[in-house]
Design a protein around this motif. Sequence first.
Motif, short mmCIF file in Angstrom:
data_model
loop_
_atom_site.label_atom_id
_atom_site.label_comp_id
_atom_site.label_asym_id
_atom_site.label_seq_id
_atom_site.Cartn_x
_atom_site.Cartn_y
_atom_site.Cartn_z
N ALA A 19 0.85 -1.21 0.00
CA ALA A 19 0.00 0.00 0.00
C ALA A 19 0.88 1.25 0.00
O ALA A 19 1.93 1.26 0.66
CB ALA A 19 -0.89 -0.01 1.23
N TYR A 20 0.46 2.27 -0.74
CA TYR A 20 1.17 3.55 -0.78
C TYR A 20 0.16 4.68 -0.67
O TYR A 20 -0.96 4.55 -1.15
CB TYR A 20 1.91 3.72 -2.12
CG TYR A 20 2.97 2.67 -2.36
CD1 TYR A 20 4.17 2.70 -1.67
CD2 TYR A 20 2.74 1.65 -3.28
CE1 TYR A 20 5.13 1.72 -1.89
CE2 TYR A 20 3.70 0.68 -3.51
CZ TYR A 20 4.89 0.71 -2.81
OH TYR A 20 5.82 -0.25 -3.02
N PRO A 21 0.59 5.82 -0.07
CA PRO A 21 -0.31 6.98 -0.07
C PRO A 21 -0.50 7.50 -1.49
O PRO A 21 0.47 7.62 -2.24
CB PRO A 21 0.44 8.02 0.79
CG PRO A 21 1.56 7.29 1.43
CD PRO A 21 1.87 6.10 0.59
N GLN A 22 -1.74 7.75 -1.84
CA GLN A 22 -2.06 8.24 -3.19
C GLN A 22 -2.98 9.45 -3.07
O GLN A 22 -3.80 9.52 -2.14
CB GLN A 22 -2.83 7.16 -3.98
CG GLN A 22 -2.08 5.87 -4.19
CD GLN A 22 -0.97 5.98 -5.21
OE1 GLN A 22 -0.95 6.91 -6.01
NE2 GLN A 22 -0.01 5.08 -5.16
N PRO A 23 -2.87 10.39 -4.04
CA PRO A 23 -3.84 11.50 -4.06
C PRO A 23 -5.25 10.94 -4.20
O PRO A 23 -5.47 9.92 -4.87
CB PRO A 23 -3.46 12.30 -5.31
CG PRO A 23 -2.13 11.79 -5.75
CD PRO A 23 -1.93 10.43 -5.17
N LEU A 24 -6.18 11.61 -3.54
CA LEU A 24 -7.53 11.07 -3.40
C LEU A 24 -8.17 10.64 -4.72
O LEU A 24 -8.78 9.57 -4.80
CB LEU A 24 -8.40 12.14 -2.72
CG LEU A 24 -9.36 11.71 -1.64
CD1 LEU A 24 -8.79 10.64 -0.75
CD2 LEU A 24 -9.80 12.91 -0.84
N PRO A 155 -17.22 6.85 -4.80
CA PRO A 155 -17.31 8.31 -4.81
C PRO A 155 -17.75 8.89 -3.46
O PRO A 155 -17.25 9.95 -3.05
CB PRO A 155 -18.36 8.61 -5.88
CG PRO A 155 -18.53 7.37 -6.65
CD PRO A 155 -18.02 6.22 -5.84
N ARG A 156 -18.64 8.22 -2.76
CA ARG A 156 -19.11 8.78 -1.48
C ARG A 156 -18.01 8.74 -0.44
O ARG A 156 -17.90 9.64 0.40
CB ARG A 156 -20.35 8.03 -0.99
CG ARG A 156 -21.57 8.24 -1.89
CD ARG A 156 -22.82 7.67 -1.27
NE ARG A 156 -22.75 6.23 -1.08
CZ ARG A 156 -22.95 5.32 -2.03
NH1 ARG A 156 -23.25 5.72 -3.26
NH2 ARG A 156 -22.86 4.05 -1.79
N HIS A 157 -17.17 7.69 -0.48
CA HIS A 157 -16.04 7.66 0.46
C HIS A 157 -15.07 8.80 0.15
O HIS A 157 -14.58 9.47 1.06
CB HIS A 157 -15.29 6.32 0.37
CG HIS A 157 -16.14 5.14 0.69
ND1 HIS A 157 -16.44 4.16 -0.22
CD2 HIS A 157 -16.78 4.80 1.83
CE1 HIS A 157 -17.22 3.26 0.35
NE2 HIS A 157 -17.44 3.62 1.59
N ILE A 161 -13.90 11.58 2.82
CA ILE A 161 -12.49 11.71 3.22
C ILE A 161 -11.98 13.12 2.91
O ILE A 161 -11.28 13.74 3.72
CB ILE A 161 -11.64 10.63 2.50
CG1 ILE A 161 -12.06 9.23 2.97
CG2 ILE A 161 -10.16 10.83 2.77
CD1 ILE A 161 -11.52 8.09 2.10
N ALA A 162 -12.36 13.65 1.74
CA ALA A 162 -11.98 15.02 1.41
C ALA A 162 -12.61 16.00 2.39
O ALA A 162 -11.98 16.98 2.80
CB ALA A 162 -12.40 15.35 -0.02
N SER A 163 -13.85 15.72 2.81
CA SER A 163 -14.57 16.64 3.70
C SER A 163 -13.94 16.75 5.08
O SER A 163 -14.19 17.72 5.79
CB SER A 163 -16.03 16.20 3.85
OG SER A 163 -16.65 16.23 2.60
N VAL A 164 -13.16 15.74 5.46
CA VAL A 164 -12.45 15.86 6.74
C VAL A 164 -11.00 16.29 6.52
O VAL A 164 -10.17 16.25 7.43
CB VAL A 164 -12.51 14.57 7.60
CG1 VAL A 164 -13.95 14.28 8.00
CG2 VAL A 164 -11.88 13.39 6.88
N GLY A 165 -10.68 16.70 5.29
CA GLY A 165 -9.41 17.37 5.05
C GLY A 165 -8.26 16.48 4.64
O GLY A 165 -7.12 16.97 4.53
#
Length: 402
Positions: A19-24, A155-157, A161-165
């Motif tokens: 696993a790697y961090p990826q842009p949303l 899409p809802r996730h 996730i974006a909504s909490v920054g």
Amino acid sequence: MTPHEYRQRILDDLEPMPAYPQPLMDCLGLAVAEDIHAEVALPSFDNSSMDGYAVRYADVATTSAETPVRLPVLGEIGAGQASLLALPPRAAAKIMTGAPLPTGADTVVPYEWTDRGVATVEIRQAPKEAQHVRYAGEDVTEGDLLVPAGTVLGPRHLGLIASVGRAQVAVRSRPRVVVLSTGTELREPGETLGHDSIYDGNSFLLAGAARRAGAIAYRVGIVPDEPRAFMTALSDQLVRADLVVTSGGVSMGDYDVVKEALAPEGVWFGPVAMQPGKPQGFGRIGDERVPVMCLPGNPVSSFVSFELFVLPALRRLMGMTPEARPVRRAALTHEVRSPKGKEQYRRGWYDASSATVSPIGGPGSHLIGDLAGANCLIVVPPETTSLDKAAEVDVIELDVEF
Ligand SMILES: Nc1nc2c(c(=O)[nH]1)N[C@H]1C(S)=C(S)[C@@H](COP(=O)(O)OP(=O)(O)OC[C@H]3O[C@@H](n4cnc5c(N)ncnc54)[C@H](O)[C@@H]3O)O[C@H]1N2
Ligand code: MOO
């Protein structure tokens, strides 16, 4: 070996991708590899759900059309432009949807109940206490578990996730799947056919199915039935493969190139008790021990093998559960016959609303026209040789997300 045992053997051999961090925006359709907690509350401050006036309830509790209350308007609070931080008694402030409620205010009166005054406002209808206020934390509390590890992000996730920054999250990467078709008789679509050649449909079928499953699919195309040419093509591809899928050349013929080239490398070949899809191969090759899945060349056999074995393998690599498609029950609209001793996968049309399934075409593993018109596989158990109309069967619904 039963299809179920064979699938389990493959799954037991595979580990999820790192696993790697990826842009949303790159995470859509991938399994998240961390628990995602709320770093802020939602809403993060008390705010208005209507365009109108922020007031103190006590100041307007008795107002009506006949005896309206008039209040001075101290200012305007727009969403993202909140300079008025506190509201004194006997006053109102214009407030827009989403703007923060000033301290002291507890209720919002919508424009429609007023004269929309600028310096003063006439309020013509009594609000309920606290109406049109959205309270901080009423949706999500800081620290809440929002998305557990393993969830496939839709899409809802992403929106949450974006909504909490969060701008990035750790997800399992898409496996790179190399698809090779073997067969000296094969031609690329668009080329001219000879009397003994056919178009390579399978590499499109398999690469398309792999891409649909979430993988990065490389369609290498056609390799002739010549072991050295096959090994060269395969070796060239290993650097960019997390999984290799081959089609053709795995049965008993004199030119069964995949088996001839890979059996000496330790790849397992053998029959699985199913039809179509009996001859199968699975193993690991090269210095990096890349997994390879060798599917039979008949188009329907290739497709059924993809659905039963390759799709679960890809989902294991991507950290998605369940690996195999869910099975539904449906009543047959027509009778079906099947050979004894093999699990048969017939093509059909499943109607979820009536829980019925209609067989499409015959059992032949070359019937790609019927395959394309189907939306499910009908599972006929090994010991069953005939099923009457209205008999209940297991059905694997294709093309649906799960
Ligand atoms: N003596 C035996 N013959 C066969 C057996 C057996 O047990 N004993 N098994 C049969 C079964 S079952 C199957 S399935 C096939 C599997 O054959 P291969 O995987 O070796 O595949 P090929 O011989 O290369 O091709 C089979 C068939 O499919 C067509 N084909 C191949 N590739 C493509 C492609 N990319 N696109 C479209 N069509 C393709 C090919 O022309 C053949 O008609 O073996 C049986 N034989
Ligand atoms: O298994 Mo073959 O798969 O009958 O066509």
